[in-house]
Design an enzyme around this catalytic site. Structure first.
Site, PDB file in Angstrom:
ATOM      1  N   ASP A   8       0.008   5.333   1.205  1.00 19.17           N
ATOM      2  CA  ASP A   8      -1.041   6.141   1.821  1.00 19.17           C
ATOM      3  C   ASP A   8      -1.546   7.238   0.888  1.00 19.17           C
ATOM      4  OD1 ASP A   8      -1.295   4.853   4.212  1.00 19.17           O
ATOM      5  OD2 ASP A   8       0.122   6.132   5.288  1.00 19.17           O
ATOM      6  N   ARG A  68       0.842  -1.197   0.000  1.00 20.51           N
ATOM      7  CA  ARG A  68       0.000   0.000   0.000  1.00 20.51           C
ATOM      8  C   ARG A  68       0.880   1.252   0.000  1.00 20.51           C
ATOM      9  NH1 ARG A  68      -4.654  -1.347   4.524  1.00 20.51           N
ATOM     10  NH2 ARG A  68      -4.942  -3.510   3.899  1.00 20.51           N
ATOM     11  N   ARG A  96       8.400   7.869   6.827  1.00 22.16           N
ATOM     12  CA  ARG A  96       7.993   9.228   7.224  1.00 22.16           C
ATOM     13  C   ARG A  96       8.411   9.530   8.665  1.00 22.16           C
ATOM     14  NH1 ARG A  96       1.792   9.103   5.492  1.00 22.16           N
ATOM     15  NH2 ARG A  96       1.780  11.062   6.659  1.00 22.16           N
TER      16      ARG A  96
END
Lengths: 246, 246
Positions: free
Chosen positions: A53, A51, A198
């Site tokens: 985001d 995935r 991140r």
């Protein structure tokens, strides 16, 4: 005859709720699956490498799907691009072994996190950078980056909400380079926890600001304590550059 | 007391009809003049260093204006940014001599033209690059670039529609660099004719494709014949990087 086809995909995450098909919002996966259906008439499920985001960009996302149709595999890229919106481009399409799976066959990934480090935010690159106003000491960030290399339990660098067996990951390399007021954090590893890149970028930014000492990063990794890391930096600065396969 | 204020401006040209205020379409100049009026209550005319066409980007456009108000000049940047749309950012604002004029005081400009050279167009950088599908031979382009350096009559590299005294201009430097599939053409000169950078880029691209021989570029410049140059490449690839002043 059933063929297994791999797509290399570039997308701008700005207008999407992320890679994964979902109820609330339009996903990149959904757009591509719909385009395949429009092209072939077949309702197909594609397997992404993982995935990304909402608002995260990709220059090299990978996804595979199995289909029995007469379109030569290299022609899928052009054909799908003629259907897809301009912010999703299939860069390449080709046939792979039947046992290839974009997620399970992946041996690692390369992410880039881009910080725009100046007083004013960007008029042009808002959706591909994260703006950090305070001046960052890149030399300090480079020194701190060495602690991340190798195999570690990265539990501290994970957001809640993921269901995984182990929080041990191996970072192959972490390179920080600067071009004028852009700072590029290039991370390659065998896998990444939820929001890991991140949070690493956010922690390195705190080191750059001087609010986390360089040597403290080693202790933060060992502490397994999310609260000691820097913040999760904005999704817009993250880009999935490449997925590695053998 | 009247002050002369210089703005350094970054903008994404995508949503605008260009720099210059006009009847048909929203210009960057108009947006900034309206923001100054909203901030100060004064209807002011700003002097840009020069026009940029619709969709052309800028990282360092300059404009000045004279105003009698109590706002300290360095505070204009933040104050105007709070009013302006996000795709226009005032990077700096400061006081300059009363005889300074963003256009007439300029001694030169630096433009960058960016080509994305690969099969597929970009999902992410559509508005900051020009897509060229055919493989370009960058070595040939670099060789051809040397003919542009120095003082020449660049009449061949001008689109119709401009009203100017002379078509003689001096190119200080023309550097071509490559980063993966991006080709950057960096041109610095004392001034540029209408569409001159985009026609130079289009001519160099033809050299890169092999359809104009390297040595032919010298003759094309001397011919003063627009029809022998390459096409005017897309506005989206052009960026005004810097305006030079003494």
């Amino acid at each position: 005859m059933l063929k297994n086809i791999l797509l290399i995909i570039e997308y701008c995450g700005k207008n999407y709720a992320g890679w994964q098909r979902q109820q609330n919002g339009i996903s990149i996966q959904e757009k591509i699956e719909n385009a395949i259906q429009e092209l072939t008439g077949q309702k197909i499920n594609i397997n992404g490498s993982g995935r990304t985001d909402a608002k995260v960009n990709a220059l090299g996302q990978c996804a595979n799907f199995k289909i029995d149709c007469t379109i030569p595999p290299p022609n899928f890229s052009m054909a799908l691009n003629s259907i897809l919106p301009e912010d999703i481009r299939i860069l390449e399409s080709f046939e792979v072994d039947m046992d290839f799976h974009a997620r399970y066959s992946a041996t690692g990934k390369y992410y880039r996190y881009t910080i725009l480090n100046r007083k004013m935010p960007s008029a042009i690159y808002k959706h591909t950078t994260c703006h950090v106003k305070q001046p960052l000491d890149v030399e300090k960030m480079i020194k701190a980056s060495s602690y991340f290399i190798g195999e570690h339990d990265f539990r501290a660098f994970m957001s809640a909400g993921s269901n995984i067996k182990t929080t041990i990951r191996t970072i192959y390399s972490l390179n920080i380079t600067q071009n004028d007021n852009l700072i590029f954090i290039d991370i390659k590893g065998n896998g990444f926890l939820y929001n890991m890149v991140r949070i690493i970028a956010g922690t390195l930014a705190e080191v750059g600001k001087g609010s986390i000492p360089v040597e403290e990063v080693k202790n933060i990794i060992q502490s397994h304590d999310r609260s000691r890391c820097g913040p999760t930096l904005k999704a817009s600065g993250l880009c999935l550059m490449e997925v590695f396969y053998n």
